[in-house]
Design an enzyme around this catalytic site. Structure first.
Site, mmCIF file in Angstrom:
data_model
loop_
_atom_site.group_PDB
_atom_site.id
_atom_site.type_symbol
_atom_site.label_atom_id
_atom_site.label_comp_id
_atom_site.label_asym_id
_atom_site.label_seq_id
_atom_site.Cartn_x
_atom_site.Cartn_y
_atom_site.Cartn_z
ATOM 1 N N HIS A 77 0.812 -1.220 0.000
ATOM 2 C CA HIS A 77 0.000 0.000 0.000
ATOM 3 C C HIS A 77 0.839 1.261 0.000
ATOM 4 O O HIS A 77 0.408 2.309 -0.458
ATOM 5 C CB HIS A 77 -1.032 -0.039 1.133
ATOM 6 N N GLU A 133 -11.097 -11.071 -4.608
ATOM 7 C CA GLU A 133 -9.684 -10.912 -4.249
ATOM 8 C C GLU A 133 -9.090 -12.211 -3.739
ATOM 9 O O GLU A 133 -7.886 -12.318 -3.550
ATOM 10 C CB GLU A 133 -9.542 -9.866 -3.145
ATOM 11 N N ASP A 182 -4.716 -8.304 -4.520
ATOM 12 C CA ASP A 182 -4.878 -9.391 -3.557
ATOM 13 C C ASP A 182 -5.113 -10.727 -4.247
ATOM 14 O O ASP A 182 -4.682 -11.763 -3.747
ATOM 15 C CB ASP A 182 -6.029 -9.076 -2.591
ATOM 16 N N CYS A 190 -10.059 -3.244 -10.313
ATOM 17 C CA CYS A 190 -9.589 -2.043 -9.618
ATOM 18 C C CYS A 190 -8.202 -2.231 -9.012
ATOM 19 O O CYS A 190 -7.696 -1.356 -8.324
ATOM 20 C CB CYS A 190 -10.590 -1.605 -8.557
HETATM 21 C C1 PEP Z 1 -6.743 -5.114 -4.729
HETATM 22 O O1 PEP Z 1 -6.500 -5.961 -3.873
HETATM 23 O O2 PEP Z 1 -6.466 -5.267 -5.939
HETATM 24 C C2 PEP Z 1 -7.351 -3.827 -4.343
HETATM 25 C C3 PEP Z 1 -7.727 -2.953 -5.243
HETATM 26 O O3 PEP Z 1 -7.460 -3.570 -2.999
HETATM 27 P P1 PEP Z 1 -6.217 -3.064 -2.126
HETATM 28 O O4 PEP Z 1 -5.054 -2.825 -3.044
HETATM 29 O O5 PEP Z 1 -6.628 -1.836 -1.419
HETATM 30 O O6 PEP Z 1 -5.980 -4.225 -1.211
HETATM 31 MG MG MG Z 2 -7.365 -5.676 -1.903
#
Ligand code: PEP
Ligand code: MG
Length: 619
Positions: free
Chosen positions: A202, A449, A473, A520
């Protein structure tokens, strides 16, 4: 002496600046520039803090019980000596006077310099004194926080561009937590380097959302780079050059200008609709972390927010969570800023590499989780905190009165979680209606995910209106690779056939069910995947606003029919990435051949003209 470090390129572009080294434990120290008129005040704050800490230490010495070991008094003497030593206060003042750093920043900068010197000492006893200087600085920082008159950076600090003649700065740290990264949004730093982290950690995601070059996983940057070194960050290749030669610097300055020009060119596509060669309309949506990011999303030409990572509202709050009204205002602000475009709000995805401060029993449990990525995270955490979850659901529902809101549930894996979530939503609606508050009927979507969700998607589709695939994920859990761990980052592979097959199936099954599907995760904003994802039938991509223009350019060039017909050969390849490259070369081949033929014709014509001219001269 110039040297290079290698890491993972996580945010594109070139940054050139002086290194600001920050210890991980101190990244939440405010970093901002002060203007000239404030220099004396900051020095006075430093002096007041020193006097306060001296009093504190003298008091401790005075009140020490007679039976206390003699070493304790000796230790306090060492701390007093360090406190008054000019090697701490002298250069700290210089950082304030010459660099216009605020006092806390100046102090932590000098601590890094001293810590390095202690680390290099031969004598073990002296080396261990580093802990003492750290403790003294901690006391000073605490005294400054208490004493205050600290400036609010946003109101009174000045940014690098306002500070004529100041060198740009890049941040170097062993690690930066996502919560700390958030504080650097809109800050003075023009690039980031960390020792740890993966491509989709992140921290990397927030760096990308800031559109600032970053390299993570360098392992040793914070040990080898010194405070104030000149640094080049090559965010395209994952290279960090320390103390570059004038020639290298010139080359990178040229590349910096080129990439700025490239960005300006792409920005012209802002208002062009994203339609493929064969006329397919594609939705390019934005991922945001805070309501303020919505403006950048609209400016980048996003047709909505595909992912609002609401957990960032829960960070940097000194242990206090946002209540229903505060959350409602944040969601409403994002909805209003999107001017009628849809906003997909994901319920909190706390856990794994986005921990909260220790607040609740569950968080305490989380602290001891052996493997937080597999622990109490996302919807699991929300369902274990029912009151907090309903509060968030009510806030989101209330915001739906101001525009089109969609609700997204992260990391579902069990049908029991789906049912519990929908029950919580129904109760939240009931509570609002009992209180006489209106709320719209909002669409509810699931994030895919976890492989379990991808495999049994038809069952989930009975409950949800839409699906959003979180590839970050999905890759982590399919390949059993911790996305934040640089030691296994080389195995984190979005091109892995298993990942692509799960993804293709999820897209096809959702479409077959007549429901909307988007991606996403970071794959959506990476142009290397645009054609393949379009070939899989994907028509909704959600990414950082800064990536929208480049993906749009790729969409405008793609014929989805052609890539749909090639999809099978990609999915069944041992090496899908190589297969995609081969297909691209083949696709380009006819145009290359046409260009070559045209060049040959032109050459022939030129030769004819030359021969005619020669003949004319002879005659
Ligand atoms: C993902 O896991 O692709 C996602 C968009 O969520 P995050 O990156 O916030 O875990
Ligand atoms: Mg995620």
């Amino acid at each position: 002496m110039s040297f290079e470090l290698f890491g993972l390129p996580v945010s594109r572009g070139v940054a050139i600046g002086r290194a600001v080294l920050i210890a991980s434990s101190r990244v939440d120290v405010a970093h901002y520039f002060i203007d000239e008129s404030r220099v004396e005040t900051e020095i006075a704050r430093l002096r007041d803090a020193r006097d306060a800490v001296a009093n504190e230490l003298e008091g401790l010495k005075r009140d020490m019980p007679a039976e206390a070991p003699a070493e304790l008094a000796a230790l306090l003497d060492v701390h007093l000596m360090l406190l008054h030593d000019d090697t701490l206060s002298g250069p700290t003042k210089q950082w304030i006077i010459e660099r216009h750093y605020n006092a806390e920043w100046a102090l932590s900068a000098q601590l890094e310099v001293l810590a390095r010197q202690f680390d290099e000492m031969e004598d073990e006893y002296l080396r261990e004194r580093k802990a003492d200087i750290e403790q003294v600085v901690e006391r000073l920082l605490r005294a400054m926080a208490r004493g205050s008159a600290a400036l609010a950076p946003a109101s009174a600090g000045v940014g690098p561009r306002d500070f004529a003649g100041e060198d740009p700065l890049v941040l170097v740290a062993s690690d930066i937590a996502p919560a700390d990264m958030l504080q650097f949004k809109g800050s003075v730093f023009t690039g980031f380097i960390t020792d740890v982290g993966g491509r989709t950690s992140h921290t990397a995601i927030v760096a990308r959302s800031m559109d600032i070059p970053a390299v993570v996983g360098t392992r040793e940057a914070s040990r080898l780079i010194r405070q104030d070194d000149w640094i080049v960050i090559d965010g395209d290749c994952g290279v960090v050059i320390v103390d570059p030669s004038p020639i290298v610097l010139e080359e990178y300055r040229f590349r910096q200008r080129q990439s700025e020009l490239g960005r300006e060119r792409l920005a012209r596509l802002r208002h062009t609709p994203a339609i493929t060669v064969d006329g397919e309309r594609v939705d390019l949506l934005a991922n945001i972390e805070l309501p303020g990011d919505a403006t950048a999303a609209v400016e980048a030409g996003a047709v909505g927010v595909g992912l609002f990572r609401s957990e960032f509202l829960f960070m940097n709050r000194d242990g206090e969570l946002p209540d229903e009204d505060e959350q409602f205002e944040a969601y409403r602000d994002a909805v209003v800023a999107m001017k009628g475009l849809p906003v997909t709000i994901r319920t909190v995805d706390i856990g794994a590499d986005k921990p909260l401060e220790r607040l609740t029993v569950n968080e305490l449990r989380h602290e001891h989780a052996l493997n937080p990525a597999l622990g109490l995270r996302a919807i699991r955490w929300s369902l274990s905190e029912p009151a907090m979850f309903r509060q968030q659901l009510r806030a989101i529902l209330r915001a739906s009165a101001y525009g089109k809101v969609k609700l997204l549930i992260p990391m579902v894996a069990h049908l029991s979680e789906v049912r519990a979530t929908l029950e919580a939503l129904a109760r939240a609606k009931q509570q609002l209606s009992d209180a006489g508050r209106a709320c719209a009927d909002i669409e509810v979507g699931a994030m895919v995910e976890v492989p379990a969700a991808a495999i049994m998607l038809p069952a989930f589709l009975r409950y949800f209106d839409f699906v959003s695939v979180g590839t970050n994920d999905l890759i982590q859990y399919t390949l059993a690779i911790d996305r934040a761990d640089e030691a296994v980052a080389h195995l984190y592979d979005p091109w892995h056939p298993a990942v692509l097959q799960l993804l293709a199936r999820a897209i096809a099954q959702t479409r077959d069910a007549g429901k909307e599907v988007t991606v996403c995760g970071e794959m959506a904003g990476d142009t290397a995947f645009t054609e393949v994802l379009l070939g899989m039938g994907l028509r909704g991509f959600s990414m950082h606003p800064a990536q929208i223009a480049a993906v749009k350019q790729q969409v405008l060039r793609t014929d989805t029919r052609r890539w749909a017909s090639r999809l099978e050969s990609v999915l069944s390849a041992d090496d899908p990435e190589a297969q995609v490259r081969r297909l691209m070369r083949e696709a380009q081949a006819p145009s290359v051949a046409r260009a070559a033929a045209r060049a040959a014709r032109v050459e022939g014509a030129v030769a004819e003209v030359a021969a005619d001219a020669a003949n004319a001269r002879l005659q």
